[in-house]
Write a protein that holds these residues in place. Structure first.
Motif, PDB file in Angstrom:
ATOM      1  N   PHE A  51      52.208  97.507  37.722  1.00  0.00           N
ATOM      2  CA  PHE A  51      51.508  98.578  38.391  1.00  0.00           C
ATOM      3  C   PHE A  51      52.559  99.262  39.572  1.00  0.00           C
ATOM      4  N   ASP A  52      52.516  97.799  40.268  1.00  0.00           N
ATOM      5  CA  ASP A  52      53.593  97.723  41.306  1.00  0.00           C
ATOM      6  C   ASP A  52      55.133  98.339  41.161  1.00  0.00           C
ATOM      7  N   LEU A  53      55.457  98.353  40.006  1.00  0.00           N
ATOM      8  CA  LEU A  53      57.504  98.184  39.998  1.00  0.00           C
ATOM      9  C   LEU A  53      57.013 100.158  38.925  1.00  0.00           C
ATOM     10  N   SER A 101      52.906 108.590  38.593  1.00  0.00           N
ATOM     11  CA  SER A 101      52.547 108.998  37.282  1.00  0.00           C
ATOM     12  C   SER A 101      51.923 107.879  36.384  1.00  0.00           C
ATOM     13  N   GLU A 102      53.259 107.147  36.567  1.00  0.00           N
ATOM     14  CA  GLU A 102      53.173 105.815  35.369  1.00  0.00           C
ATOM     15  C   GLU A 102      52.006 104.927  36.060  1.00  0.00           C
ATOM     16  N   SER A 114      46.125 102.970  35.176  1.00  0.00           N
ATOM     17  CA  SER A 114      44.763 102.326  35.862  1.00  0.00           C
ATOM     18  C   SER A 114      43.754 102.828  34.522  1.00  0.00           C
ATOM     19  N   GLN A 115      44.562 104.272  34.241  1.00  0.00           N
ATOM     20  CA  GLN A 115      43.159 105.171  33.393  1.00  0.00           C
ATOM     21  C   GLN A 115      43.210 104.240  32.171  1.00  0.00           C
ATOM     22  N   ASP A 116      44.071 103.341  31.708  1.00  0.00           N
ATOM     23  CA  ASP A 116      44.075 102.743  30.349  1.00  0.00           C
ATOM     24  C   ASP A 116      43.361 101.582  30.942  1.00  0.00           C
TER      25      ASP A 116
END
Length: 455
Positions: free
Chosen positions: A415-417, A421-422, A427-429
């Protein structure tokens, strides 16, 4: 890991600037690099194509002292053969290792604002016993070993030269955990749902299978230890399914509305990254909560956080959970309940509220784990993903971008990388996966209730 583990133990030993080996180093290259240096890291040696790597070698007047860092709080005698073979291979190259030591982690260390490596690590020249207490000196154990290195290398070469290997089941295939290559060797999908190999916690199932006994119902009773779950499996093998109606009715009597269906996602940190955490503590970054009222109307709430989101996680959970009613959790004792008790230690100001939540939890896995309800399609397993298809064919984890908890953790670690948009997609997945867990709990609960009402 926020930084490589090797960086930490190098700082602890104050050997950051020591020369080190590289992948592919020959014996000649290693010996050349070791000349004139008191400490050498990641030393590569080979003998008859058998290659090894020793993390730390320290020059002594009579030879070398080897140190092995472990991301663990103990090391057992099962590692002795590895140390011995490394010692023998190094000796073939002219390096005499005369003593051994390990670097381990203090399991009770509590991190403050900064990481104290002198308190985090400790050194030991002993192996540990089954109770995780220091026992025999490492060097004493190694001196008693006398493996035949030549024969072992020869046997390994024969194994690699074989074009085909005959697969044969044995107890080592599934001891503790299944072997990594189990599915490559055996296709269990070809077995009947009530195969004798699926009898849980049985010491005789492999013997029965090798005797040609395919179905649990055909096993002699002397081969069945007699646990409640095994009894359920025998009855299901005979009749297709089994339900202890009286026990299930009793279990349902404890459930009170509103019903909360709860599930967490978390990551484990070998080195505590934030204040108040111990080695191997977990950090909860996600929860999903479905709330069902008496009219069977569902409301969904959740939380997703990154970095040190522990207190935000706690406050959100306390705010969103109903103040009364049962909280259904699947396999709560080793998971969600344990996580909340750990958070209560780290944040004592929320201890009363978190313990109160634990007291209202009911384990949804118990009817399956204890043999109160069993179907052959479970094939000896009772994880939530195994149970869900018993009660619906309309909802599946395969519909999701993330299918299991391991994938959720791996996505969280990226996540932090990721760009903005990604990050939204990650987060949603993760939210969708965790939401599926609590919706699956809802389906399973009502599936059991429906089975109970059926004649």
């Amino acid at each position: 890991m926020i930084e490589p583990y090797s960086s930490l133990w190098k700082r602890y030993l104050k050997i950051e600037e020591a020369p080190h080996g590289e992948v592919g180093d020959t014996n000649e290259a290693t010996l050349q690099k070791m000349k004139g240096t008191p400490v050498y890291l990641h030393a590569r040696f080979s003998y008859r194509e058998c290659r090894t790597q020793i993390p730390i070698l320290i020059k002594k007047p009579n030879g070398y002292h080897a140190i092995y860092p472990y991301l663990n709080s103990t090391v057992h005698e099962s590692e002795a053969l590895r140390f011995k073979l490394n010692q023998m291979i190094a000796k073939q190259c002219g390096i005499n290792i005369v003593s051994h030591e390990v670097i381990l982690i203090q399991k009770d260390y509590v991190r403050q604002e900064s990481l104290d490596l002198d308190s985090l690590f400790f050194r030991s020249d002993c192996f540990f016993n089954r109770r995780n207490h220091p026992s025999k000196p490492i060097q004493e154990v190694l001196d008693a070993l006398n493996p035949d290195l030549e024969t072992m290398i020869q046997d390994a070469n024969v194994l690699f030269e074989q074009e085909a290997i005959t697969m044969q089941r044995n107890k080592q295939c599934t001891a503790g955990r299944r072997c990594t290559f189990y599915e490559d060797c055996f296709d269990d999908s070809l077995l009947p749902d009530d195969s004798s190999l699926f009898l849980t916690t049985s010491q005789y199932k492999l013997e029965a299978f090798q005797k040609g006994i395919e179905h649990i119902q055909d096993m002699d009773l002397s081969m069945i230890e007699g646990s409640r779950l095994q009894y359920a499996q025998v009855m299901a093998s005979r009749y297709g399914s089994f339900m202890d109606r009286c026990a299930l009715q009793t279990w349902f009597q404890q459930i009170q509305y509103p019903i909360s269906y709860l599930d967490f996602e978390w990551d484990t940190f070998g080195i505590p990254p934030y204040p108040g955490m111990k080695p191997f503590d977990v950090l909860c970054f996600q929860y999903s909560l479905h709330i069902e009222d008496r009219d069977q109307m569902l409301d969904h709430r959740d939380f997703f956080g990154v970095q040190d989101c522990r207190e935000a996680f706690i406050r959100s959970l306390i705010d969103n959970l109903p103040k009364s009613g049962s909280i259904l959790v699947y396999n709560m004792e080793g998971a969600e309940k344990l996580r909340l008790l750990q958070l209560a230690q780290q944040f004592p100001q929320y201890q009363k509220a978190l313990v109160s939540i634990c007291d209202r939890m009911v384990d949804l896995s118990k009817p399956f784990e204890t043999g109160v309800y069993y179907e052959n399609r479970m094939r000896g397993h009772y994880s939530l993903k195994n149970i869900l298809p018993l009660f619906t064919d309309e909802v599946s984890y395969q519909q999701l971008a993330i299918h299991n908890g391991i994938n959720a953790v791996m996505a969280y670690r990226t996540f932090d990388l990721a760009d903005k948009s990604e990050q939204r997609k990650i987060s949603q997945d993760i939210r969708n996966y965790c939401r599926m867990d609590t919706y699956a709990e809802y389906i399973v609960y009502h599936g059991l209730l429906k089975k109970l009402k059926e004649e």
